[in-house]
Design an enzyme around this catalytic site. Structure first.
Site, short mmCIF file in Angstrom:
data_model
loop_
_atom_site.label_atom_id
_atom_site.label_comp_id
_atom_site.label_asym_id
_atom_site.label_seq_id
_atom_site.Cartn_x
_atom_site.Cartn_y
_atom_site.Cartn_z
N CYS A 112 0.88 -1.25 0.02
CA CYS A 112 0.01 0.05 0.10
C CYS A 112 0.83 1.25 0.03
O CYS A 112 1.50 1.53 -1.05
CB CYS A 112 -1.04 0.03 1.24
N HIS A 216 -3.59 -4.85 0.98
CA HIS A 216 -3.06 -5.24 1.99
C HIS A 216 -3.38 -6.74 2.29
O HIS A 216 -4.04 -7.31 2.95
CB HIS A 216 -4.09 -4.51 3.23
N GLU A 218 -1.49 -8.34 4.49
CA GLU A 218 -1.15 -8.99 6.04
C GLU A 218 -2.46 -9.29 6.49
O GLU A 218 -2.71 -10.06 7.35
CB GLU A 218 -0.43 -7.65 6.61
#
Ligand code: MN
Length: 251
Positions: A112, A216, A218
């Protein structure tokens, strides 16, 4: 031996026993994804950009994490009312990390804001605000929805990101209102949503293992999304090779 993975940090003001103070914050989903992939995470607070090469020398891999917007003066951009959490000291430290990582070909996962930092550090520019310029409103979906994918990204099959996830398509989340405008020299755009927003950057020199995504992974990795976890395991595997080379005994 687990490779050491540096993760850049945000500097929000938080409540402490000493009052409201700035903190260095890495969302735990990043450290969870790194640990699960076999790496040892270490938080990197912003320090003088001059220290970046020495820090990079001591790391085996780097995650450029998400966060607020880059100061538009760094890429010749215009201020916009929806810009937030601008932190020039963080920007300049992370630009220096990118340049040092490029010099050493350190394995990097840029996420990002991290993708945007990479692009600006190496001479690219950004779209200051996607909704006002392009009209798309589905790139900024924060909150509980981050653990679900809702955008399809078409990925160049010969890119490092496609190789890492084993696919030329990914269903992703999205929490950004800015995007790459001019791609930095030495990179190409290698993934897009259907509105043409750039979601992946790929280095011309594939001997630098750098994965750069606008979404994202994660959040999706801790929800067991295989493609997202694969980005972290690819980083950690590349970092393991770096660690083995730098720890070879002398003579
Ligand atoms: Mn997006």
């Amino acid at each position: 031996m687990t490779p050491i993975i540096g993760i850049t940090s945000r500097q929000p003001v938080i409540k402490t026993s000493g009052g409201d103070l700035k903190a260095h914050v890495v969302n735990k989903v990043y450290t969870d994804a790194v640990i699960r992939s076999g790496g040892t995470p270490i938080t990197l607070p912003p320090v003088s950009p001059g220290e970046a090469p020495r820090l990079i020398d001591r790391l085996d891999g780097l995650v450029l994490s998400g966060g607020g917007d880059i100061d538009p003066s760094f890429y010749g951009g215009k201020p916009h009312d929806d810009m937030y959490a601008i932190d020039p000291s963080r920007d300049e430290f992370e630009f220096a990390l990118v340049r040092a990582a490029q010099h050493r070909k350190l394995p990097v996962l840029a996420i990002c804001r991290g993708l945007q930092v990479l692009n600006v550090a190496l001479g690219g520019s950004l779209i200051e605000d996607i909704p006002s310029e392009i009209g798309s409103t589905d790139h900024a979906v924060p909150g509980p929805e981050v653990v679900n994918c809702h955008q399809t990204v078409t990925i160049e099959p010969d890119s490092l990101v496609a190789a890492a996830i084993g696919s030329a398509e990914a269903c992703v989340n999205s929490i950004h209102h800015q995007a790459v405008r001019r791609v930095a020299p030495g990179f190409r755009a290698a993934g897009w949503t259907s509105d043409g927003v750039i979601e992946v950057l790929d280095p011309d020199d594939h001997s630098w293992p750098i994965l750069a995504v606008q979404w994202h992974p994660e959040y999706l990795a801790v929800e067991n999304d295989e493609a997202s976890l694969a980005l972290f395991t690819s980083l950690v595997e590349s970092a393991r090779e770096t660690a083995e080379v730098s720890n070879e005994p002398f003579g």
